[in-house]
Design a protein around this motif. Structure first.
Motif, PDB file in Angstrom:
ATOM      1  N   MET A   1       2.389   3.199  11.261  1.00 40.92           N
ATOM      2  CA  MET A   1       1.105   3.730  11.950  1.00 40.92           C
ATOM      3  C   MET A   1       0.466   5.025  11.176  1.00 40.92           C
ATOM      4  SD  MET A   1      -0.837   3.281  14.497  1.00 40.92           S
ATOM      5  CE  MET A   1       0.105   2.393  15.255  1.00 40.92           C
ATOM      6  N   HIS A   2       1.373   5.760  10.575  1.00 43.46           N
ATOM      7  CA  HIS A   2       1.020   6.711   9.528  1.00 43.46           C
ATOM      8  C   HIS A   2       0.251   5.975   8.461  1.00 43.46           C
ATOM      9  CE1 HIS A   2       1.598   9.236   5.980  1.00 43.46           C
ATOM     10  NE2 HIS A   2       1.487   9.960   6.676  1.00 43.46           N
ATOM     11  N   GLN A   3       0.762   5.009   7.853  1.00 39.56           N
ATOM     12  CA  GLN A   3      -0.120   4.361   6.793  1.00 39.56           C
ATOM     13  C   GLN A   3      -1.369   4.009   7.148  1.00 39.56           C
ATOM     14  OE1 GLN A   3       1.578   4.018   2.965  1.00 39.56           O
ATOM     15  NE2 GLN A   3       1.582   5.968   4.165  1.00 39.56           N
ATOM     16  N   LYS A   4      -1.399   3.305   8.212  1.00 42.47           N
ATOM     17  CA  LYS A   4      -2.634   3.010   8.698  1.00 42.47           C
ATOM     18  C   LYS A   4      -3.712   4.037   8.916  1.00 42.47           C
ATOM     19  CE  LYS A   4      -4.504  -0.270  12.371  1.00 42.47           C
ATOM     20  NZ  LYS A   4      -4.232  -1.205  13.665  1.00 42.47           N
ATOM     21  N   PHE A   5      -3.300   4.953   9.520  1.00 44.27           N
ATOM     22  CA  PHE A   5      -4.122   6.220   9.742  1.00 44.27           C
ATOM     23  C   PHE A   5      -4.647   6.647   8.056  1.00 44.27           C
ATOM     24  CE2 PHE A   5      -2.886   7.335  14.064  1.00 44.27           C
ATOM     25  CZ  PHE A   5      -3.425   6.205  14.945  1.00 44.27           C
ATOM     26  N   SER A   6      -3.457   6.832   7.467  1.00 37.63           N
ATOM     27  CA  SER A   6      -3.663   7.560   6.280  1.00 37.63           C
ATOM     28  C   SER A   6      -4.728   6.975   5.341  1.00 37.63           C
ATOM     29  CB  SER A   6      -2.492   7.945   5.237  1.00 37.63           C
ATOM     30  OG  SER A   6      -1.451   8.419   5.800  1.00 37.63           O
TER      31      SER A   6
ATOM     32  N   ARG B   1     -10.782   5.744   7.726  1.00 41.68           N
ATOM     33  CA  ARG B   1     -11.851   6.498   7.447  1.00 41.68           C
ATOM     34  C   ARG B   1     -12.066   7.948   8.312  1.00 41.68           C
ATOM     35  NH1 ARG B   1     -17.090   2.650   8.090  1.00 41.68           N
ATOM     36  NH2 ARG B   1     -18.240   4.738   7.416  1.00 41.68           N
ATOM     37  N   ILE B   2     -11.304   7.726   9.355  1.00 43.12           N
ATOM     38  CA  ILE B   2     -11.278   8.885  10.025  1.00 43.12           C
ATOM     39  C   ILE B   2     -10.514  10.280   9.423  1.00 43.12           C
ATOM     40  CG2 ILE B   2     -10.152   9.859  12.409  1.00 43.12           C
ATOM     41  CD1 ILE B   2     -10.027   7.163  13.403  1.00 43.12           C
ATOM     42  N   PHE B   3      -9.397   9.855   8.655  1.00 42.40           N
ATOM     43  CA  PHE B   3      -8.609  10.756   8.240  1.00 42.40           C
ATOM     44  C   PHE B   3      -8.781  10.867   6.323  1.00 42.40           C
ATOM     45  CE2 PHE B   3      -6.660   9.923  11.948  1.00 42.40           C
ATOM     46  CZ  PHE B   3      -6.530  10.957  12.556  1.00 42.40           C
ATOM     47  N   ASN B   4      -9.785  10.040   5.953  1.00 41.97           N
ATOM     48  CA  ASN B   4      -9.877   9.861   4.605  1.00 41.97           C
ATOM     49  C   ASN B   4     -11.179  10.546   4.041  1.00 41.97           C
ATOM     50  OD1 ASN B   4      -8.133   6.897   3.493  1.00 41.97           O
ATOM     51  ND2 ASN B   4      -7.452   8.811   4.565  1.00 41.97           N
TER      52      ASN B   4
ATOM     53  N   LYS C   1      -6.422  11.181   0.705  1.00 42.32           N
ATOM     54  CA  LYS C   1      -6.161   9.689   0.966  1.00 42.32           C
ATOM     55  C   LYS C   1      -4.446   9.761   0.483  1.00 42.32           C
ATOM     56  CE  LYS C   1      -8.682   6.163   0.032  1.00 42.32           C
ATOM     57  NZ  LYS C   1      -9.065   5.595   1.191  1.00 42.32           N
ATOM     58  N   CYS C   2      -3.784   9.097   1.191  1.00 41.12           N
ATOM     59  CA  CYS C   2      -2.426   8.803   0.916  1.00 41.12           C
ATOM     60  C   CYS C   2      -2.343   8.110  -0.407  1.00 41.12           C
ATOM     61  CB  CYS C   2      -1.650   7.784   1.834  1.00 41.12           C
ATOM     62  SG  CYS C   2       0.005   7.722   1.582  1.00 41.12           S
ATOM     63  N   CYS C   3      -1.405   8.186  -1.134  1.00 39.90           N
ATOM     64  CA  CYS C   3      -0.936   7.587  -2.444  1.00 39.90           C
ATOM     65  C   CYS C   3      -0.588   6.194  -2.384  1.00 39.90           C
ATOM     66  CB  CYS C   3      -0.025   8.399  -3.390  1.00 39.90           C
ATOM     67  SG  CYS C   3       1.469   8.411  -2.923  1.00 39.90           S
ATOM     68  N   GLY C   4       0.025   5.933  -1.276  1.00 39.56           N
ATOM     69  CA  GLY C   4       0.626   4.538  -0.893  1.00 39.56           C
ATOM     70  C   GLY C   4       2.143   4.593  -0.903  1.00 39.56           C
ATOM     71  N   LYS C   5       2.616   5.731  -1.237  1.00 38.02           N
ATOM     72  CA  LYS C   5       4.236   5.770  -1.586  1.00 38.02           C
ATOM     73  C   LYS C   5       5.106   5.286  -0.417  1.00 38.02           C
ATOM     74  CE  LYS C   5       8.542   7.310  -2.628  1.00 38.02           C
ATOM     75  NZ  LYS C   5       8.583   8.691  -2.636  1.00 38.02           N
ATOM     76  N   PRO C   6       4.723   5.532   0.852  1.00 40.06           N
ATOM     77  CA  PRO C   6       5.618   5.117   1.873  1.00 40.06           C
ATOM     78  C   PRO C   6       5.601   3.792   1.968  1.00 40.06           C
ATOM     79  CG  PRO C   6       4.300   7.086   2.598  1.00 40.06           C
ATOM     80  CD  PRO C   6       3.710   6.653   1.344  1.00 40.06           C
ATOM     81  N   THR C   7       4.459   3.038   1.738  1.00 38.01           N
ATOM     82  CA  THR C   7       4.177   1.507   1.801  1.00 38.01           C
ATOM     83  C   THR C   7       5.038   1.023   0.884  1.00 38.01           C
ATOM     84  OG1 THR C   7       1.889   1.609   2.407  1.00 38.01           O
ATOM     85  CG2 THR C   7       2.480  -0.537   1.906  1.00 38.01           C
ATOM     86  N   LYS C   8       5.151   1.684  -0.274  1.00 39.25           N
ATOM     87  CA  LYS C   8       5.718   0.926  -1.592  1.00 39.25           C
ATOM     88  C   LYS C   8       7.216   1.113  -1.205  1.00 39.25           C
ATOM     89  CE  LYS C   8       6.343   1.593  -6.509  1.00 39.25           C
ATOM     90  NZ  LYS C   8       6.109   2.236  -7.609  1.00 39.25           N
ATOM     91  N   ALA C   9       7.689   2.241  -0.786  1.00 40.51           N
ATOM     92  CA  ALA C   9       8.996   2.714  -0.250  1.00 40.51           C
ATOM     93  C   ALA C   9       9.641   1.695   0.598  1.00 40.51           C
ATOM     94  CB  ALA C   9       9.341   3.992   0.293  1.00 40.51           C
ATOM     95  N   LEU C  10       9.070   1.163   1.663  1.00 37.71           N
ATOM     96  CA  LEU C  10       9.446   0.305   2.792  1.00 37.71           C
ATOM     97  C   LEU C  10       9.550  -1.117   1.926  1.00 37.71           C
ATOM     98  CD1 LEU C  10       7.186   1.666   5.820  1.00 37.71           C
ATOM     99  CD2 LEU C  10       9.615   1.795   5.364  1.00 37.71           C
TER     100      LEU C  10
ATOM    101  N   GLU D   1       5.453  -4.725  -0.851  1.00 42.46           N
ATOM    102  CA  GLU D   1       4.909  -4.958  -2.250  1.00 42.46           C
ATOM    103  C   GLU D   1       3.180  -5.125  -2.152  1.00 42.46           C
ATOM    104  OE1 GLU D   1       6.399  -6.276  -6.502  1.00 42.46           O
ATOM    105  OE2 GLU D   1       7.030  -7.393  -4.777  1.00 42.46           O
ATOM    106  N   GLU D   2       3.036  -6.246  -1.518  1.00 42.53           N
ATOM    107  CA  GLU D   2       1.577  -6.940  -1.444  1.00 42.53           C
ATOM    108  C   GLU D   2       0.716  -5.958  -0.874  1.00 42.53           C
ATOM    109  OE1 GLU D   2       0.389  -9.482  -3.166  1.00 42.53           O
ATOM    110  OE2 GLU D   2       2.592  -9.390  -4.094  1.00 42.53           O
ATOM    111  N   LEU D   3       1.098  -5.136   0.281  1.00 42.42           N
ATOM    112  CA  LEU D   3       0.325  -4.376   1.094  1.00 42.42           C
ATOM    113  C   LEU D   3      -0.022  -3.023   0.044  1.00 42.42           C
ATOM    114  CD1 LEU D   3      -1.224  -3.531   3.401  1.00 42.42           C
ATOM    115  CD2 LEU D   3       0.916  -2.736   4.741  1.00 42.42           C
ATOM    116  N   PHE D   4       1.000  -2.713  -0.572  1.00 46.37           N
ATOM    117  CA  PHE D   4       0.961  -1.429  -1.620  1.00 46.37           C
ATOM    118  C   PHE D   4      -0.005  -1.754  -2.877  1.00 46.37           C
ATOM    119  CE2 PHE D   4       2.116   0.522  -5.799  1.00 46.37           C
ATOM    120  CZ  PHE D   4       2.088   1.796  -5.120  1.00 46.37           C
ATOM    121  N   LYS D   5       0.065  -2.964  -2.956  1.00 50.86           N
ATOM    122  CA  LYS D   5      -1.121  -3.309  -4.229  1.00 50.86           C
ATOM    123  C   LYS D   5      -2.425  -3.219  -3.656  1.00 50.86           C
ATOM    124  CE  LYS D   5       1.743  -6.643  -6.797  1.00 50.86           C
ATOM    125  NZ  LYS D   5       2.169  -7.945  -7.184  1.00 50.86           N
ATOM    126  N   GLN D   6      -2.642  -3.711  -2.513  1.00 51.41           N
ATOM    127  CA  GLN D   6      -4.235  -3.583  -1.623  1.00 51.41           C
ATOM    128  C   GLN D   6      -4.297  -2.008  -1.364  1.00 51.41           C
ATOM    129  OE1 GLN D   6      -3.941  -5.665   2.000  1.00 51.41           O
ATOM    130  NE2 GLN D   6      -2.754  -7.373   0.926  1.00 51.41           N
TER     131      GLN D   6
END
Length: 849
Positions: A571-576, A579-582, A630-639, A642-647
């Protein structure tokens, strides 16, 4: 199934990890006694635990602590620093002082209606009998002598091994229910055939109780004594009729035992003659030295030519000079110079040139014997030519030390057990007895510590009788000696990593299980903090974090990962990325955007005001500075997504491209690492820099410099593990703290060797109990009250670990912290509220003209 390249990297760990490698002393010990383990326990004063650990392998700790040849000490790594190995045997003896028979483990498997006969009660036979009895077999020992113990009892002088010690430890056999038939000679009192008919398996372990006699003239004269006969009589009676002058032939330990015993039974002059030079004598150096201290004279390089008699009795012995003992092929083949002779008068001559077994009772039994009369047995299984009959110890091969004989007894017990169960006798026998460990350990000259010597009776006191010569250690001496141990083992990664401690003994075992089963408990890879501290500790530099990352990716592909506990992060990644928080902001005041300030996620969620103030300062000092929230995507990558991180990383690239900047300045260490890896791949020439390095270059805000100069306040600096390999960031952080006027406490694990805070690997939701322990361990490294971090997530970890945590921006913009309450940890709602507030602050600053 994992991709081939992933499996190959796991296999590399399984093939080369030293985590299961025994210490040098443990591998060299024929019985694999855990010397490293019990020495550590002694160093900690845990003596009862030490003897319990020893008795897991040995039933004779006090005996072996006195008479063991301790081959383990020859391989001790302390030999490399001062040539003074650990006093392993003496420490075993010390621990044995706390050995209480009421604590002995008498457990065994349910009794079987299967009978096993053991011929001989020496160390080989006794050990086999114990191991077989504990498996539930009915075991009977046939012993020719009136006492149990074999050569331990009648071959080792009492001044080395007190009889009450041996008898106490041998009582373990009868406590287990092993029957010992003394004064029972096989071939005389009972036929070997009868034993074979009445028992389901037989072990021959008769030892070497017959001295080798040399073919020299005069060998049949009265006064020539076989060494074994002499030692046996002295052991039983403490007496032996000898003259005043005695010559001993032989250079081994038995010769030294004979010589020293001769002094005690009345000989006034004892001379030992051997073929070897002093440094080549087979006797242990300490045995030779103690013999000389007691008045024994050693003559090296002489062999007997003839024994001269008078009236049928020994009168003198003539020796010839020995030029060499072995030929060019290394075979025993003495070469003499008979022009050089030496003679002495003697009342007795004792031959101590070797022993052999008495196998006469095996005649006509069908058991194949060797030319020297010993039993021919398979070297792997110890099975003889007769089915169901096995042989071990001195009855089979070369003369063995007691510990080696015990190992052979254990080996024979394994074979007998398998034979009775109809199992393969040869499988999995690679690590029986002594072997070379695959452990690698470097030691340095600085680690030298002198060996603690045991207490001994003076030579004058020794020769008065058969009282024990070596008095062992006091408690203080034992602790001091035990503390010298280098504790040789690898498992350095496990010692460092709390996560590995929870899930495995060593990485080899963990990854072998994955390779064997193709499965893994998902909690294991998701409990890794990805801090890479294990790689720093590993001599092979295995990148375990990368392996766990690959497993996470595979779990995601299988629909198993991320775990349900990770829903808050999802959920954190979704919000991160919403547009609301970016927001993406060019520098409108400058009219161009040369660089981008990238504060990340954690810092904006913690201190919006500090983010705004540092952004303002950057715009002031470096015109053309825009911002991206904007989030750098590190949590997505850490989890492992891989494909979602690329996006998501593509979204970041697009925003950076839109501003046309040449440089990105990150306040977050995860952002620094992540953006450094993928931005240059998509935007050639772009630089990713740390805010702290930039601040060192442009200087701190004027009001912040020296702000804590007179406060006397010291802060411990926690370095972020994700940028452990970027020393310029470490230097810059310390420069900033010093410029502010704070004292600095360097933690034991800092800079490139820093420890994880417990937050970065997405462990907190997956394994909160582990994360808490990691946080507390790191926080407790600091002696002072405050810990300063330059990562907002690390700051929260230090607070949760029990310290007053402050971010570097808190120190720059927070004024004097003395007496002020430091920030705690916000709720999720508070964090998102602050994140939204940061967006507003950055937008306002960027739009100023």
């Amino acid at each position: 199934m994992y991709p081939a390249e992933v499996l190959e990297k796991m296999k590399e760990i399984v093939d080369n990890c030293m985590g299961d490698a025994p210490a040098y002393c443990v591998a060299t010990c024929p019985m694999h006694t855990d010397a490293r383990g019990y020495i550590k326990l002694i160093s900690e004063g845990r003596y009862k635990e030490a003897i319990k650990l020893i008795r897991e392998k040995l039933f004779l700790p006090a005996t072996l602590g006195r008479i063991c040849a301790h081959p383990c000490e020859q391989k001790c790594k302390r030999n490399e620093v001062g040539h003074q190995p650990m006093s392993i045997a003496a420490l075993k003896r010390f621990a044995a002082e706390y050995d209480d028979p009421s604590d002995w483990d008498l457990s065994m498997e349910p009794e079987k209606d299967i009978k096993i006969a053991v011929i001989g009660s020496g160390p080989a036979g006794a050990q086999a009998a114990i191991d077989l009895r504990r498996k539930g077999y009915k075991v009977t020992i046939f012993e020719k002598l009136p006492v149990a113990g074999g050569m331990l009892r009648v071959g080792i002088p009492e001044y080395r091994l007190p009889r009450d010690i041996l008898e106490k430890e041998y009582s373990y056999l009868t406590k287990l229910g092993i029957e010992i038939r003394l004064n029972t000679e096989v071939g005389k009192d009972v036929a070997f055939g009868d034993i074979r008919d009445n028992y389901d398996a037989v072990l021959i372990a008769v030892g070497a109780h017959r001295s080798v006699m040399l073919p020299v003239p005069g060998i049949d004269l009265k006064g020539v004594i076989p060494a074994v006969d002499f030692l046996r009589e002295v052991s039983m009676t403490r007496k032996y009729p000898v003259g005043k002058r005695v010559a001993v032939i032989g250079g081994g330990n038995v010769a030294m035992d004979v010589a020293r015993s001769l002094i005690r039974v009345g000989a006034k002059k004892v001379d030992v003659f051997c073929l070897e030079k002093r440094e080549q004598m087979p006797a242990h150096s300490w045995e030779v030295e103690e013999a000389e201290e007691e008045g024994v004279v050693i003559h090296n390089g002489w062999g007997p030519k003839e024994i001269v008699g008078e009236d049928g009795k020994v009168k003198k012995i003539v020796f010839k000079a020995c030029e060499s003992v072995f030929d060019k092929e290394g075979r025993f083949n003495p070469c003499y110079d008979e022009s050089k002779l030496y003679e002495i008068e003697a009342d007795n001559v004792v031959l101590a040139v070797g022993q052999t077994a008495d196998s006469s009772f095996l005649a006509d039994t069908g058991i194949e014997l060797l030319k020297n009369g010993k039993v021919k047995a398979d070297p792997v299984t110890l099975e003889t030519s007769l089915k169901g009959v096995f042989a071990a110890g001195d009855a089979v091969g070369r003369p063995l030390f007691a510990i080696e004989a015990m190992a052979e007894g254990r080996k024979a017990a394994v074979s007998i057990d398998r034979y009775l169960k109809g199992e393969d006798l040869r499988a999995g026998r690679e690590f029986e007895g002594a072997y070379e460990t695959w452990l690698e350990k470097d030691v340095s000259a600085e680690q030298f510590l002198p060996r603690v010597q045991t207490m001994k009776l003076s030579p004058e006191e020794r020769i008065k009788g058969f009282m024990e010569v070596d008095l062992g250690f006091t408690e203080e001496m034992a602790r001091k000696e035990a503390e010298r141990c280098l504790q040789c083992e690898c498992r350095l990664c496990v010692k460092e990593c709390l996560m590995l401690q929870d899930f495995t003994h060593c990485p080899k075992e963990l990854f072998k299980e994955i390779l064997d089963t193709g499965k893994v408990n998902p909690l294991v890879p998701y409990s890794c903090n990805m801090c890479n501290k294990c790689t720093l500790e590993c001599p092979k530099e295995f990148r375990l974090a990368d392996r766990f990352s690959e497993i996470r990716k595979e779990l995601v592909k299988q629909g198993i990962g991320p775990l349900k506990q990770h829903r808050p992060i999802l959920m954190h990644q979704k919000f991160s990325f919403s547009r609301i928080f970016n927001v993406t902001l060019p520098d409108k005041k400058a009219g161009f955007t040369r660089r981008i300030f990238y504060p990340g996620c954690s810092l904006p969620s913690y201190n919006p005001e500090a983010v705004g103030r540092i952004y303002e300062y950057l715009k002031e000092k470096l015109p053309g500075t825009g911002a991206i929230l904007k989030c750098c995507g590190k949590p997505t990558k850490a989890l492992g997504q891989e494909e979602l991180f690329k996006q998501r990383s593509a979204m970041v690239v697009e925003e950076v491209r839109r501003l046309g900047a040449e440089e990105v300045i990150t306040a977050c260490q995860s952002c620094y690492k992540t953006l450094s890896e993928y931005l240059p791949k998509h935007i050639p020439g772009i630089k990713v820099r740390s805010l702290w390095v930039v601040l060192k270059e442009i200087g701190l805000p004027e009001k912040a410099r020296g702000i804590a100069k007179n406060s006397g306040m010291t802060v411990a600096i926690h370095d972020s593990c994700v940028t452990r390999d970027v020393p310029e960031i470490h230097d810059a952080v310390r420069f900033i703290v010093s410029e502010l006027g704070y004292g600095i406490e360097e933690l034991p694990n800092s800079r490139g060797n820093t420890r994880c805070c417990g937050y970065g690997g997405m462990v907190v939701p997956a394994n909160p109990e582990l994360a808490k322990r990691v946080m507390q361990r790191r926080a407790n490294e600091a002696k002072c009250e405050y810990i300063a971090t330059y990562c907002a997530a690390c700051r929260a970890s230090m607070v949760m670990g029990g310290k007053k945590g402050l971010h570097l921006l808190d120190l720059i913009f927070g004024g004097d912290w003395r007496g002020k309450e430091t920030p705690g940890v916000d709720s999720t709602l508070q964090s998102w509220s602050k994140r939204w507030k940061t967006k507003k602050i950055l937008t306002r600053i960027a739009n100023k003209k």
